[in-house]
Enzyme design. Structure first.
Site, PDB file in Angstrom:
ATOM      1  N   ALA A 141       0.836  -1.203   0.000  1.00  0.00           N
ATOM      2  CA  ALA A 141       0.000   0.000   0.000  1.00  0.00           C
ATOM      3  C   ALA A 141       0.867   1.248   0.000  1.00  0.00           C
ATOM      4  O   ALA A 141       1.242   1.773   1.060  1.00  0.00           O
ATOM      5  CB  ALA A 141      -0.945  -0.016   1.189  1.00  0.00           C
ATOM      6  N   LEU A 142       1.184   1.702  -1.199  1.00  0.00           N
ATOM      7  CA  LEU A 142       1.957   2.932  -1.390  1.00  0.00           C
ATOM      8  C   LEU A 142       1.053   4.014  -1.984  1.00  0.00           C
ATOM      9  O   LEU A 142       0.914   5.111  -1.447  1.00  0.00           O
ATOM     10  CB  LEU A 142       3.148   2.637  -2.324  1.00  0.00           C
ATOM     11  CG  LEU A 142       4.000   3.815  -2.782  1.00  0.00           C
ATOM     12  CD1 LEU A 142       4.720   4.468  -1.608  1.00  0.00           C
ATOM     13  CD2 LEU A 142       5.041   3.369  -3.837  1.00  0.00           C
ATOM     14  N   GLU A 144      -1.762   6.532  -3.345  1.00  0.00           N
ATOM     15  CA  GLU A 144      -2.941   7.225  -2.802  1.00  0.00           C
ATOM     16  C   GLU A 144      -3.646   7.933  -3.948  1.00  0.00           C
ATOM     17  O   GLU A 144      -3.092   8.049  -5.047  1.00  0.00           O
ATOM     18  CB  GLU A 144      -2.502   8.234  -1.729  1.00  0.00           C
ATOM     19  CG  GLU A 144      -1.827   7.535  -0.551  1.00  0.00           C
ATOM     20  CD  GLU A 144      -1.351   8.496   0.538  1.00  0.00           C
ATOM     21  OE1 GLU A 144      -1.600   9.722   0.417  1.00  0.00           O
ATOM     22  OE2 GLU A 144      -0.735   7.998   1.500  1.00  0.00           O
ATOM     23  N   ALA A 147      -1.405  10.560  -5.105  1.00  0.00           N
ATOM     24  CA  ALA A 147       0.031  10.223  -5.162  1.00  0.00           C
ATOM     25  C   ALA A 147       0.188   8.871  -5.843  1.00  0.00           C
ATOM     26  O   ALA A 147       0.154   7.824  -5.202  1.00  0.00           O
ATOM     27  CB  ALA A 147       0.639  10.191  -3.760  1.00  0.00           C
ATOM     28  N   GLY A 148       0.305   8.913  -7.178  1.00  0.00           N
ATOM     29  CA  GLY A 148       0.478   7.688  -7.961  1.00  0.00           C
ATOM     30  C   GLY A 148       1.904   7.625  -8.481  1.00  0.00           C
ATOM     31  O   GLY A 148       2.794   7.103  -7.823  1.00  0.00           O
ATOM     32  N   PHE A 173      -6.003   1.932  -5.167  1.00  0.00           N
ATOM     33  CA  PHE A 173      -5.446   1.007  -6.183  1.00  0.00           C
ATOM     34  C   PHE A 173      -4.595  -0.079  -5.534  1.00  0.00           C
ATOM     35  O   PHE A 173      -3.510  -0.398  -6.039  1.00  0.00           O
ATOM     36  CB  PHE A 173      -4.597   1.766  -7.219  1.00  0.00           C
ATOM     37  CG  PHE A 173      -5.370   2.731  -8.067  1.00  0.00           C
ATOM     38  CD1 PHE A 173      -6.347   2.262  -8.940  1.00  0.00           C
ATOM     39  CD2 PHE A 173      -5.141   4.091  -7.998  1.00  0.00           C
ATOM     40  CE1 PHE A 173      -7.068   3.141  -9.732  1.00  0.00           C
ATOM     41  CE2 PHE A 173      -5.854   4.981  -8.787  1.00  0.00           C
ATOM     42  CZ  PHE A 173      -6.824   4.502  -9.654  1.00  0.00           C
ATOM     43  N   ARG A 286      -9.308 -22.328 -38.704  1.00  0.00           N
ATOM     44  CA  ARG A 286     -10.327 -21.495 -39.329  1.00  0.00           C
ATOM     45  C   ARG A 286     -10.116 -21.458 -40.846  1.00  0.00           C
ATOM     46  O   ARG A 286      -9.030 -21.116 -41.315  1.00  0.00           O
ATOM     47  CB  ARG A 286     -10.230 -20.085 -38.743  1.00  0.00           C
ATOM     48  CG  ARG A 286     -11.000 -19.023 -39.470  1.00  0.00           C
ATOM     49  CD  ARG A 286     -12.474 -19.152 -39.234  1.00  0.00           C
ATOM     50  NE  ARG A 286     -13.184 -17.943 -39.650  1.00  0.00           N
ATOM     51  CZ  ARG A 286     -14.491 -17.889 -39.820  1.00  0.00           C
ATOM     52  NH1 ARG A 286     -15.231 -18.961 -39.616  1.00  0.00           N
ATOM     53  NH2 ARG A 286     -15.067 -16.774 -40.189  1.00  0.00           N
ATOM     54  N   GLY A 358     -10.470 -12.238 -35.909  1.00  0.00           N
ATOM     55  CA  GLY A 358     -11.510 -11.458 -36.574  1.00  0.00           C
ATOM     56  C   GLY A 358     -12.672 -11.184 -35.626  1.00  0.00           C
ATOM     57  O   GLY A 358     -12.477 -10.954 -34.428  1.00  0.00           O
ATOM     58  N   GLU A 382       2.452  -0.775 -11.095  1.00  0.00           N
ATOM     59  CA  GLU A 382       3.865  -0.805 -10.670  1.00  0.00           C
ATOM     60  C   GLU A 382       4.700   0.187 -11.490  1.00  0.00           C
ATOM     61  O   GLU A 382       5.849  -0.069 -11.843  1.00  0.00           O
ATOM     62  CB  GLU A 382       4.428  -2.226 -10.695  1.00  0.00           C
ATOM     63  CG  GLU A 382       3.700  -3.096  -9.677  1.00  0.00           C
ATOM     64  CD  GLU A 382       4.455  -4.296  -9.205  1.00  0.00           C
ATOM     65  OE1 GLU A 382       5.698  -4.288  -9.246  1.00  0.00           O
ATOM     66  OE2 GLU A 382       3.791  -5.255  -8.778  1.00  0.00           O
TER      67      GLU A 382
HETATM   68  N1  COS Z   1      16.741   2.239  -5.015  1.00  0.00           N
HETATM   69  C1  COS Z   1      17.231   2.923  -3.954  1.00  0.00           C
HETATM   70  N2  COS Z   1      17.077   4.266  -3.816  1.00  0.00           N
HETATM   71  C2  COS Z   1      16.419   4.919  -4.788  1.00  0.00           C
HETATM   72  C3  COS Z   1      15.881   4.257  -5.903  1.00  0.00           C
HETATM   73  C4  COS Z   1      16.083   2.870  -6.005  1.00  0.00           C
HETATM   74  N3  COS Z   1      15.610   2.187  -7.044  1.00  0.00           N
HETATM   75  N4  COS Z   1      15.265   5.155  -6.688  1.00  0.00           N
HETATM   76  C5  COS Z   1      15.424   6.341  -6.102  1.00  0.00           C
HETATM   77  N5  COS Z   1      16.118   6.189  -4.946  1.00  0.00           N
HETATM   78  C6  COS Z   1      16.547   7.242  -4.032  1.00  0.00           C
HETATM   79  C7  COS Z   1      17.390   8.245  -4.806  1.00  0.00           C
HETATM   80  O1  COS Z   1      18.735   7.874  -4.803  1.00  0.00           O
HETATM   81  C8  COS Z   1      17.129   9.517  -4.060  1.00  0.00           C
HETATM   82  O2  COS Z   1      17.992   9.538  -2.931  1.00  0.00           O
HETATM   83  P1  COS Z   1      18.786  10.886  -2.532  1.00  0.00           P
HETATM   84  O3  COS Z   1      17.724  11.873  -2.158  1.00  0.00           O
HETATM   85  O4  COS Z   1      19.636  10.453  -1.397  1.00  0.00           O
HETATM   86  O5  COS Z   1      19.559  11.311  -3.750  1.00  0.00           O
HETATM   87  C9  COS Z   1      15.702   9.369  -3.552  1.00  0.00           C
HETATM   88  O6  COS Z   1      15.417   7.965  -3.575  1.00  0.00           O
HETATM   89  C10 COS Z   1      14.719  10.096  -4.419  1.00  0.00           C
HETATM   90  O7  COS Z   1      14.841   9.597  -5.733  1.00  0.00           O
HETATM   91  P2  COS Z   1      14.224  10.403  -6.971  1.00  0.00           P
HETATM   92  O8  COS Z   1      14.700  11.835  -6.916  1.00  0.00           O
HETATM   93  O9  COS Z   1      14.493   9.624  -8.200  1.00  0.00           O
HETATM   94  O10 COS Z   1      12.672  10.387  -6.588  1.00  0.00           O
HETATM   95  P3  COS Z   1      11.416  11.024  -7.352  1.00  0.00           P
HETATM   96  O11 COS Z   1      10.516  11.618  -6.348  1.00  0.00           O
HETATM   97  O12 COS Z   1      11.864  11.876  -8.508  1.00  0.00           O
HETATM   98  O13 COS Z   1      10.634   9.724  -7.904  1.00  0.00           O
HETATM   99  C11 COS Z   1      10.168   7.895  -9.365  1.00  0.00           C
HETATM  100  C12 COS Z   1      11.224   8.786  -8.705  1.00  0.00           C
HETATM  101  C13 COS Z   1       9.298   8.667 -10.321  1.00  0.00           C
HETATM  102  C14 COS Z   1      10.969   6.843 -10.140  1.00  0.00           C
HETATM  103  C15 COS Z   1       9.316   7.204  -8.283  1.00  0.00           C
HETATM  104  O14 COS Z   1       8.472   8.129  -7.639  1.00  0.00           O
HETATM  105  C16 COS Z   1       8.456   6.089  -8.850  1.00  0.00           C
HETATM  106  O15 COS Z   1       8.931   4.969  -9.062  1.00  0.00           O
HETATM  107  N6  COS Z   1       7.172   6.393  -9.117  1.00  0.00           N
HETATM  108  C17 COS Z   1       6.254   5.365  -9.559  1.00  0.00           C
HETATM  109  C18 COS Z   1       5.676   4.692  -8.354  1.00  0.00           C
HETATM  110  C19 COS Z   1       5.021   3.417  -8.735  1.00  0.00           C
HETATM  111  O16 COS Z   1       5.559   2.583  -9.436  1.00  0.00           O
HETATM  112  N7  COS Z   1       3.822   3.259  -8.205  1.00  0.00           N
HETATM  113  C20 COS Z   1       3.115   2.043  -8.353  1.00  0.00           C
HETATM  114  C21 COS Z   1       2.871   1.534  -6.981  1.00  0.00           C
HETATM  115  S1  COS Z   1       2.754  -0.174  -6.858  1.00  0.00           S
HETATM  116  S2  COS Z   1       1.220  -0.682  -7.942  1.00  0.00           S
END
Ligand code: COS
Length: 401
Positions: A141-142, A144, A147-148, A173, A286, A358, A382
């Protein structure tokens, strides 16, 4: 117009991908066993699961009894200790028959990964045996409502109160949110901290007072997999359920997705293979213009492209699993690459499968329209395909020259 055979019998035609020399004997044995189970026990249920949109509790029990839900868990806590590729082979084989059933294993892994990655021995000992046996289901549960893709923007709060945390807020979700016993919940513990240091992860038992399922979504595909909105109304969680340290939550979520996205790629490859198998069998049977439609080069072209896309996605998935398992520093890139390619392949291949069939492909008498609807989610959850591209590009740009 003569009906080209019984539509439902195509549900049982989960043929198979060709054997691959790169798999170990154990991996091949597990893949083949799950494939047989999928063909004999899962495929006959797939259409009804989709139609009724009910969680297939019978198949959850089957996967538990067969030890399949134990694959991702360490042997010392009752699991089978399978590597990532083996888990993905099982998800792929199940998803070729029924994407909802493949997701039971994928979500079990996703929900448990924060625990497996950051849990103490005490926490593993408390929670893993129930998950590994399949008695308990896990959820993650990440997300919201607001916040997607921007996962760091979550607002659910966890406030320390003595030896407990009090969680309040809502999640949306959440796959298996209504059937899970344990939910890994990401919540803000320090609103003043940097946006990536505000968040912590907790194991929440869904029997806790204040936890409730506020709604179930009505979806295009994976209809038997319940997608829930969860409400946390001052849910008290023991401080002992905090995973890692306070503030580790965002990184833990990202590390989890690095390892769980291949599971969605595996689901996508399975769906694509299932659709290709149906389309190829149909094209051989077919008849139009006095011959099997598979004898027409335009249909052959469709089938060949479907096979190429599916096999390319599969090979990338298997390589990604191996890279992630060996601890590659760019694991996130591999994870995003395989989900991106496999999700797009599943969408293209299932759309082409409907084309091969078809007008019949558009009917729910045949499984390909279900597979096409199921495929779409692999481009969304994801992390959308756009987020996968962002992850890949950031990894490239971070490389030292
Ligand atoms: N492993 C370890 N640390 C990570 C990491 C990873 N794969 N990805 C990012 N981090 C760390 C970064 O190193 C950064 O650390 P510092 O602040 O020390 O530099 C910090 O986390 C923030 O990273 P970043 O700036 O890349 O974060 P953002 O807020 O820009 O978000 C994305 C990055 C967009 C990639 C992330 O929010 C994401 O994956 N969003 C999609 C979420 C998702 O898949 N939701 C579905 C839920 S499950 S159905």
């Amino acid at each position: 117009m003569r009906r080209p055979g019984c539509g439902r019998c195509y549900d049982r035609r989960v043929v198979a991908a060709p054997a691959l020399g790169r798999l170990t004997d154990d991996q091949r044995a597990i893949r083949d066993a799950v494939r047989t189970l999928a063909r004999e026990r899962v495929a006959p249920r797939a259409a009804e699961i989709d139609r009724s949109a009910e969680f297939p509790e019978d198949l959850r029990v089957l996967l538990a009894e067969q030890g399949i839900l134990g694959l991702p868990f360490p042997e010392r806590h009752g699991g089978l200790g399978a590597d990532l590729l083996t888990v993905c082979l099982a998800i792929e084989a199940l998803s070729a028959a029924c994407a909802t059933t493949g997701l039971i294993l994928a979500v079990q892994e996703l929900g448990a990964l924060p625990l497996l990655l950051a849990g103490s021995e005490e926490q593993l000992g408390r929670f893993v045996p129930g998950l590994a046996s399949g008695r308990d289901l896990a959820a993650f549960a990440l997300t919201e409502a607001d916040a997607g893709s921007d996962a760091a923007a979550i607002r659910t709060r966890a406030v320390r109160d003595g030896e407990t945390y009090v969680i309040s807020g809502a999640k949306r979700f959440i796959s298996h949110g209504s059937v899970a016993s344990l939910v890994t919940v990401f919540a803000v513990t320090d609103p003043e901290a940097d946006r990536h240091r505000r968040i912590s992860a907790f194991v929440v038992e869904t029997a806790s007072p204040g936890f409730s399922v506020s709604r179930l979504e009505h979806k295009m595909g994976i209809r038997g997999s319940p997608t829930a909105e969860l409400a946390f109304d001052d849910v008290r969680v023991p401080a002992a359920n905090l995973l890692g340290a306070e503030g580790d939550g965002f990184r833990l979520a990202m590390r989890t997705l690095d390892r769980s996205r291949p599971g969605i790629a595996a689901q996508a490859v399975g769906i694509a293979q299932g659709a290709l198998d149906v389309a190829a069998a149909y094209a051989g049977q077919r008849r139009q213009f006095g011959k099997a439609i598979g004898e027409f080069q335009l249909v052959q072209g469709l089938l060949a492209d479907m096979d190429a896309r599916t096999e390319a996605a599969r090979q990338l998935l298997y390589t990604a699993c191996e890279e992630i398992e060996r601890g590659a520093p760019d694991a996130g890139r591999w994870s995003a690459l395989c989900k991106l390619v496999a999700g797009d392949a599943a969408m293209a291949v299932t759309t082409d499968a409907v084309q091969v069939l078809g007008g019949y492909g558009y009917l729910d008498d045949f499984p390909v329209e279900r597979m096409m609807r199921d495929a779409k989610i692999t481009q969304l959850y994801e992390g959308t395909q756009q987020i996968q591209r962002l992850v890949i590009a950031r990894a490239l740009l971070a490389r030292k020259p």
